[in-house]
Design an enzyme around this catalytic site. Sequence first.
Site, PDB file in Angstrom:
ATOM      1  N   GLU A 139       0.842  -1.202   0.000  1.00 16.03           N
ATOM      2  CA  GLU A 139       0.000   0.000   0.000  1.00 16.03           C
ATOM      3  C   GLU A 139       0.879   1.254   0.000  1.00 16.03           C
ATOM      4  O   GLU A 139       1.841   1.351   0.770  1.00 16.03           O
ATOM      5  CB  GLU A 139      -0.868  -0.042   1.271  1.00 16.03           C
ATOM      6  CG  GLU A 139      -1.814   1.141   1.439  1.00 16.03           C
ATOM      7  CD  GLU A 139      -2.660   1.010   2.713  1.00 16.03           C
ATOM      8  OE1 GLU A 139      -2.400   0.065   3.507  1.00 16.03           O
ATOM      9  OE2 GLU A 139      -3.567   1.845   2.909  1.00 16.03           O
TER      10      GLU A 139
ATOM     11  N   LYS B  97      -9.051   2.738  -2.181  1.00 18.32           N
ATOM     12  CA  LYS B  97      -9.402   2.084  -0.920  1.00 18.32           C
ATOM     13  C   LYS B  97     -10.756   2.573  -0.424  1.00 18.32           C
ATOM     14  O   LYS B  97     -11.019   3.781  -0.399  1.00 18.32           O
ATOM     15  CB  LYS B  97      -8.327   2.410   0.107  1.00 18.32           C
ATOM     16  CG  LYS B  97      -8.398   1.662   1.413  1.00 18.32           C
ATOM     17  CD  LYS B  97      -7.188   2.074   2.284  1.00 18.32           C
ATOM     18  CE  LYS B  97      -7.072   1.293   3.558  1.00 18.32           C
ATOM     19  NZ  LYS B  97      -5.849   1.692   4.316  1.00 18.32           N
TER      20      LYS B  97
ATOM     21  N   CYS C 297      -5.751  -3.236   2.030  1.00 23.47           N
ATOM     22  CA  CYS C 297      -5.564  -3.314   3.494  1.00 23.47           C
ATOM     23  C   CYS C 297      -6.877  -3.376   4.290  1.00 23.47           C
ATOM     24  O   CYS C 297      -7.497  -4.417   4.352  1.00 23.47           O
ATOM     25  CB  CYS C 297      -4.688  -2.149   3.946  1.00 23.47           C
ATOM     26  SG  CYS C 297      -3.796  -2.512   5.506  1.00 23.47           S
TER      27      CYS C 297
END
Lengths: 579, 579
Positions: free
Chosen positions: B44, B128, B164
């Site tokens: 990330e 995200k 994540c």
Amino acid sequence: MPRLRLAMAQTNPTVGDRLGNATTLLSMARLAYDQGAQVMLTGELALTGYPIEDLALRNNFLELSEQSLAAFASALERDGMGDMAVIIGHPAGPFHVNDSQTVPHHPARARNCASVLLHGKIQATYAKHHLPNYAVFDEFRTFIPGDQGLIIRLGDIDLGIVICEDLWRQDGPIESLTPYPLGALLVPNASPFERDKNTVREPLVTTRAREMNNTICYVNIVGGQDDLVFDGDSMIIDPKGQRIASGLRFREDLIVCDLDLPLAQSGAPLPANTQRVEISVREAGAQALENRPIVQTSELGTLWDALVTGTRDYVEKNGFPSALLGLSGGIDSAVCAAIASDAIGASRVYGVSMPSVHSSQHSLDDAAELANNIGLHHRVEPIANLVEPFDSQLGLSGLAAENVQARARGVLLMALSNSEGHLVLTTGNKSELAVGYSTIYGDSVGGFAPIKDVPKTLVWELALWRNEHAQDLGETPPIPISSIEKQPSAELRPGQTDQDSLPDYETLDNILDLLVVQGLDLPGIVARGFDQNLVAEILTLVSRAEWKRRQGAMGPRISSVAFGRDRRLPVTSKPTTFS
Amino acid sequence: MPRLRLAMAQTNPTVGDRLGNATTLLSMARLAYDQGAQVMLTGELALTGYPIEDLALRNNFLELSEQSLAAFASALERDGMGDMAVIIGHPAGPFHVNDSQTVPHHPARARNCASVLLHGKIQATYAKHHLPNYAVFDEFRTFIPGDQGLIIRLGDIDLGIVICEDLWRQDGPIESLTPYPLGALLVPNASPFERDKNTVREPLVTTRAREMNNTICYVNIVGGQDDLVFDGDSMIIDPKGQRIASGLRFREDLIVCDLDLPLAQSGAPLPANTQRVEISVREAGAQALENRPIVQTSELGTLWDALVTGTRDYVEKNGFPSALLGLSGGIDSAVCAAIASDAIGASRVYGVSMPSVHSSQHSLDDAAELANNIGLHHRVEPIANLVEPFDSQLGLSGLAAENVQARARGVLLMALSNSEGHLVLTTGNKSELAVGYSTIYGDSVGGFAPIKDVPKTLVWELALWRNEHAQDLGETPPIPISSIEKQPSAELRPGQTDQDSLPDYETLDNILDLLVVQGLDLPGIVARGFDQNLVAEILTLVSRAEWKRRQGAMGPRISSVAFGRDRRLPVTSKPTTFS
């Protein structure tokens, strides 16, 4: 039009001090009741103080807060005030969130509430919908949003309730309530002071009052809480956008007002997800209310009050008997001494001049004059004998030797603090902290930094303002003219001035304001006409000093971006580019 | 089943260092390409490092990052790797949010993205969805959530992408993708190390792989970034929940693997709000891949590696030539010296013994033995002559005199740092920092605190482990037995031991773990069988020391709640209750 006698309690809560905070609110309720108020409104989280930060994640904190809330409701009833509605800000919870079981460390959170107390009971509760999570705010970390609107039908008047950020956003509760014919909108707030905040806060309330076509009763808290300063300035704005009542700035206040409000329309459709609760309260008292003059203060006077309030409340809320600071003869320590004396009285302020072999006689004289003007305690502790053993044992010269002087002063101040119990104030200004023009563990030692958020050029302006203000009051101007007029110098080597290492302060402060407060970056600042190399050099200094600022004392925030929780940047960072 | 040759680049980025980070990724891409990889996945925000904090709010930072991304895509093409898809983590923006114009200081934010690079161009981007805003995370402050899913159809294989936190939550992208017959799910992560994280992280990935019935390719970054340490431990988990490949812990690594994945089902209905992008990449290379053994390390060995990594990267990423620390002969400084030496080599570590009149000969001997065992630079600088002038000039005694000793040491270390350029390491442990058993501006001076998040009892365990580890390797155990076995003492007055002021460390650490790490409050801790008065006393000490911790150095976080950004509490706070 029915009339409502409304009180707004603008209190100075201490975080966690439910006993002290509720006791103050109970006294204000007494005064409000005795003036015939039917409703009393407090600031946001007035019961627990604001911000409660991660205390909101603790079950015991929330339980004790709910117990205090219930006890406060009972106390109102016990003291014969049960028929006045008190709308009080408090946290509630814990509330478990989706995934708080499966995602590690994703804890249950609280809600940021305002509850209507009447006859010893909670009649209704509104939970804040919009949770600010920018600038100094971390509410999304600690709270979950409310999802229900609340209207209180109080006899024949409909009162809406929203909390602070809810008023700033157009969507959510404001959007829902706007079509509804409210009598007034009640808004508890914890809105921190910042320079120029009055250019956005009152216009916002005015705009909303006009858009919603109702009166807005806006209550803010006051006082210093760590780095934040709340300025009060509670207000009632009528549907035409006129301010019809005002709270004091930076001081506790109780505002009692008669409001002629439109009759509730029984057929008005309720907004979606909104509850309407009917309550009935006492008749309004018949006694006449005093006229409250609206006090205007100058911009510099307001800033001064903010610094004094932040400093006073740090000292008092943390229980320090007195404050101690180094007096160099320079402008920064002079202004800090004046702030401290205004905050807690000169008899509780202790100044120490700590001359080195490089200190000039005028510095000693200026410090003595300052101490004399203000009437604070003053002693002189030369540092030559403290510094020399370090220099000779370690063979120091240059920067290392300069810093030992500053650090010997730090050790000296801390030793006096340890012996005598004073809070040490550190006197660095925002410009110095920005570029790292200070000695860590030296002049930076201390628990509180009164001018941490004041750029050097503003330090001078405030000094001049404070002296003029003294003259206006027929008092001795506290700050020696020579401290204001002389070239700033750290006096760590012969003939040193700040401008040996830094651009002139006016240029520096202009660049720092664009960088830190306005959030521009290199190209943006250069586009304002500053030299690219100079801007790049200053950006590098600011970035390199991040580790020092992380270890610095807190101080009152008066700008819209102070160093601290406003500005979260890595220490380890290399701004290189792959191209 | 079609086969995919996938590479996972587990890199150690530095925040803001797009040049360094992209250069490393380009080298890894070269290695991956030469092993015939068809796709390379990064961690990330591998381009910019993680966390970028408020850098995400700066237009120029985002622009330069996008330029670096484009340049990186071109470099892949230029270097003949354009037909390998590289999926790289980077920020994008700025994106304006509702109200960012009307609410002051509510700035535009970025998105936390992963983009598919192929033939020199960005083919697709996923943003995200779930932004963690608890514990050490502030993503809701700096990012806005993505609202679109992404599936890459790579020839006859469908690859999903989430980032994540998305994987930790059941709602959102995971819920959408679960019914879809993915070949594999690719997950870039920046998942900080903490003790026992492997008891939640791998089980989560395993659970998701089984639930979704697909392979999960989980790439984490490594390295220290300020207080955070990323441990790598990238993994590929097959749909049965078996770990089929692993990255190293705490070190950069490139994992190349052949995955036999189910054929994409052309008729499968696309999840809502999800884009499917078809790309075609090179054929997989035919060369055989090395078997990667899965290395197991002990728990204490892993903790040691985390501390060493955090310390090394703070030193190296900030460009310090060397590190300096005081060696008291005690266990804390001994363990810090061993960590520093393991991090940057003993030849770059400088120890100073600074005996006072209260220091024992065994302390000096233990420090000398430590220095000798490790091979670090060592000097002795007595402080008696430095302390005496303060005591006599100010007439100090008691606590004030004790603290002057600690502060003279601080001045001494900083003077050597200023003269010689070393980073000063401060050696306080978590137990001391918790209860304020340290002298601010004294033993607390320094830029980095290697054992800041290590409770005293764990300091002992780590010392024993490190010595045993040396024996296993046939090396000299670094830490003198006597430093481990003697009673801990600050040696600030004759015969002093820590237990004069504190409960035994085992009890203290148990209570502190319940309070700080597990987040219990007074009643919760007492319910675990501890004495109410003792717990109340410790809670008071912890609360009173908050101001000192705010001014303390950062250090590597190895627990799930370190002092620092995990735990945000007011300094000014009075836990009283209205009842």
